[in-house]
Design an enzyme around this catalytic site. Structure first.
Site, mmCIF file in Angstrom:
data_model
loop_
_atom_site.group_PDB
_atom_site.id
_atom_site.type_symbol
_atom_site.label_atom_id
_atom_site.label_comp_id
_atom_site.label_asym_id
_atom_site.label_seq_id
_atom_site.Cartn_x
_atom_site.Cartn_y
_atom_site.Cartn_z
ATOM 1 N N ASP A 8 0.799 -1.250 -0.011
ATOM 2 C CA ASP A 8 0.165 0.087 0.126
ATOM 3 C C ASP A 8 0.974 1.177 -0.124
ATOM 4 O O ASP A 8 2.035 1.148 0.493
ATOM 5 C CB ASP A 8 -0.801 0.001 1.195
ATOM 6 C CG ASP A 8 -1.494 1.163 1.543
ATOM 7 O OD1 ASP A 8 -2.344 1.663 0.498
ATOM 8 O OD2 ASP A 8 -1.600 1.647 2.616
ATOM 9 N N LEU A 9 0.359 2.190 -0.650
ATOM 10 C CA LEU A 9 1.071 3.585 -0.526
ATOM 11 C C LEU A 9 0.917 4.616 0.812
ATOM 12 O O LEU A 9 1.675 4.437 1.563
ATOM 13 C CB LEU A 9 0.960 4.231 -1.730
ATOM 14 C CG LEU A 9 1.606 3.617 -2.986
ATOM 15 C CD1 LEU A 9 1.091 4.748 -4.286
ATOM 16 C CD2 LEU A 9 3.197 3.671 -3.060
ATOM 17 N N ASP A 10 -0.130 5.167 0.845
ATOM 18 C CA ASP A 10 -0.539 6.043 1.833
ATOM 19 C C ASP A 10 -0.454 5.340 3.233
ATOM 20 O O ASP A 10 -1.023 4.629 3.470
ATOM 21 C CB ASP A 10 -1.801 6.804 1.521
ATOM 22 C CG ASP A 10 -1.433 7.501 0.191
ATOM 23 O OD1 ASP A 10 -1.005 8.728 0.426
ATOM 24 O OD2 ASP A 10 -2.150 7.222 -0.722
ATOM 25 N N THR A 17 -2.709 -0.045 -4.598
ATOM 26 C CA THR A 17 -2.958 1.321 -4.027
ATOM 27 C C THR A 17 -4.554 1.636 -4.480
ATOM 28 O O THR A 17 -4.850 1.163 -5.449
ATOM 29 C CB THR A 17 -2.048 2.573 -4.500
ATOM 30 O OG1 THR A 17 -2.634 3.980 -3.863
ATOM 31 C CG2 THR A 17 -2.012 2.532 -5.960
ATOM 32 N N GLY A 18 -5.297 2.381 -3.423
ATOM 33 C CA GLY A 18 -6.577 2.941 -3.908
ATOM 34 C C GLY A 18 -6.370 4.137 -5.026
ATOM 35 O O GLY A 18 -7.048 4.555 -5.827
ATOM 36 N N LYS A 72 -8.583 -4.584 -3.076
ATOM 37 C CA LYS A 72 -7.134 -4.952 -3.152
ATOM 38 C C LYS A 72 -6.983 -6.400 -3.396
ATOM 39 O O LYS A 72 -6.146 -6.935 -4.121
ATOM 40 C CB LYS A 72 -6.381 -4.495 -2.273
ATOM 41 C CG LYS A 72 -6.130 -2.928 -2.567
ATOM 42 C CD LYS A 72 -5.187 -2.177 -1.286
ATOM 43 C CE LYS A 72 -5.255 -0.608 -1.593
ATOM 44 N NZ LYS A 72 -4.317 0.024 -0.518
ATOM 45 N N ASP A 132 -2.214 -0.294 6.069
ATOM 46 C CA ASP A 132 -2.546 0.284 7.211
ATOM 47 C C ASP A 132 -4.063 0.608 7.405
ATOM 48 O O ASP A 132 -4.754 1.051 8.633
ATOM 49 C CB ASP A 132 -1.928 1.544 7.320
ATOM 50 C CG ASP A 132 -2.314 2.786 6.386
ATOM 51 O OD1 ASP A 132 -2.489 2.442 5.185
ATOM 52 O OD2 ASP A 132 -2.618 3.831 6.721
ATOM 53 N N ASN A 176 -9.161 -0.199 3.766
ATOM 54 C CA ASN A 176 -9.237 -0.765 2.302
ATOM 55 C C ASN A 176 -8.101 -1.652 1.947
ATOM 56 O O ASN A 176 -7.929 -2.363 0.950
ATOM 57 C CB ASN A 176 -9.192 0.196 1.284
ATOM 58 C CG ASN A 176 -7.791 1.309 1.110
ATOM 59 O OD1 ASN A 176 -7.129 1.309 2.232
ATOM 60 N ND2 ASN A 176 -7.379 1.707 0.313
#
Length: 267
Positions: free
Chosen positions: A8-10, A42-43, A193, A216, A219
């Protein structure tokens, strides 16, 4: 055994300033050099995540829109998967904008986006400039979208989410963005995801037990649950931590992912 590492990114790969630290970049490069496969899940749409993909010098497939788009950036790939939903849902929600007390309604796909009111356009949300060509109308939105973004006021967002689920829940998923923005994301029913990662793992010939996933937020929950080894960030939600196999000892602001992966893979 070589691993498929989904990031995941953020709040996970990115630090508190939405940047990739030198240590994270170094550890992920080492993991790749050791034969592991690193992918972003990622979203964000691709236009808001391409810079991180390039920064990490990845050549692997990528998951965007929370699994609605699985693709190999810049190339044709037989494993590509893009899932859209009926554009009439966009128009139906737009017609109820005032009743639902929405600030804006936006529809997007891999190439571009459309927003119904440029007064609410925020470049940070769309990673692009906007012109009158980006105004959302029944004429401008010619094909089914991959995702929708809807903004309401924080006090209203839960109620709006429930109303949209009640009205359109048979066709779409309605997710709440984490962080300070009262934004709802709408994608096709069943999109998450985990579905995108399972598709990618099969295409790359990885068994589920050889998939490691880091996340985190809400999602990421299904992805953490799906992976053979799901790792929630220390700064993550209780929901994410509840389904994970492990939790990092440090948050994203202190290289939590890099620190964990360095030890886990014995880099």
């Amino acid at each position: 055994m070589k691993k498929l590492i989904a990031l995941d990114l953020d709040g996970t790969t990115l630090d508190q300033n939405s940047q990739i630290t030198e240590k994270t970049r170094h550890v992920l490069k080492r993991a790749t050099q050791d034969g592991h496969t690193v992918v972003i899940a990622t979203g964000r749409p691709y236009r808001m995540s391409e810079n991180f993909y390039r920064e990490l010098q990845l050549t692997t497939p990528m998951i965007n829109f929370n699994g609605a788009l699985v693709h190999l950036p810049g190339k044709k790939w037989s494993g590509e998967l893009e899932t859209s939903f009926n554009k009439q849902i966009v128009f139906d929600i737009l017609a109820e904008k005032e009743k639902l007390q929405l600030d804006f309604v936006a529809a997007e796909n891999r190439e571009t986006f459309y927003i119904d009111d440029l007064n609410f356009f925020d470049q940070r949300l769309f990673a692009s400039e906007a012109s009158h060509e980006n105004i959302l109308t029944q004429t401008s939105l010619k094909k089914d979208p991959t995702s929708m973004l809807i903004r309401s006021q924080p006090i209203n967002v839960t109620q709006v989410s429930e109303q949209l689920k009640a009205q359109f829940g048979d066709a779409v998923e309605v997710n709440t963005w984490g962080g300070p923005n009262a934004i709802l994301e709408v994608v096709a029913k069943g999109i998450q995801k985990a579905k995108g990662l399972a598709h990618l793992a099969k295409a790359l010939d990885f068994k589920t037990q050889d998939v490691i996933a880091f996340g985190d937020e809400h999602n990421d929950v299904e992805m953490l649950d799906y992976a053979g080894w799901g790792v929630a960030m220390q700064n993550g939600t209780d929901q994410a931590k509840a389904v994970a196999n492990d939790v990092t000892t440090k948050p994203n602001s202190e290289n939590g992912l890099a620190d964990y992966l360095e030890k886990y893979l014995d880099l």
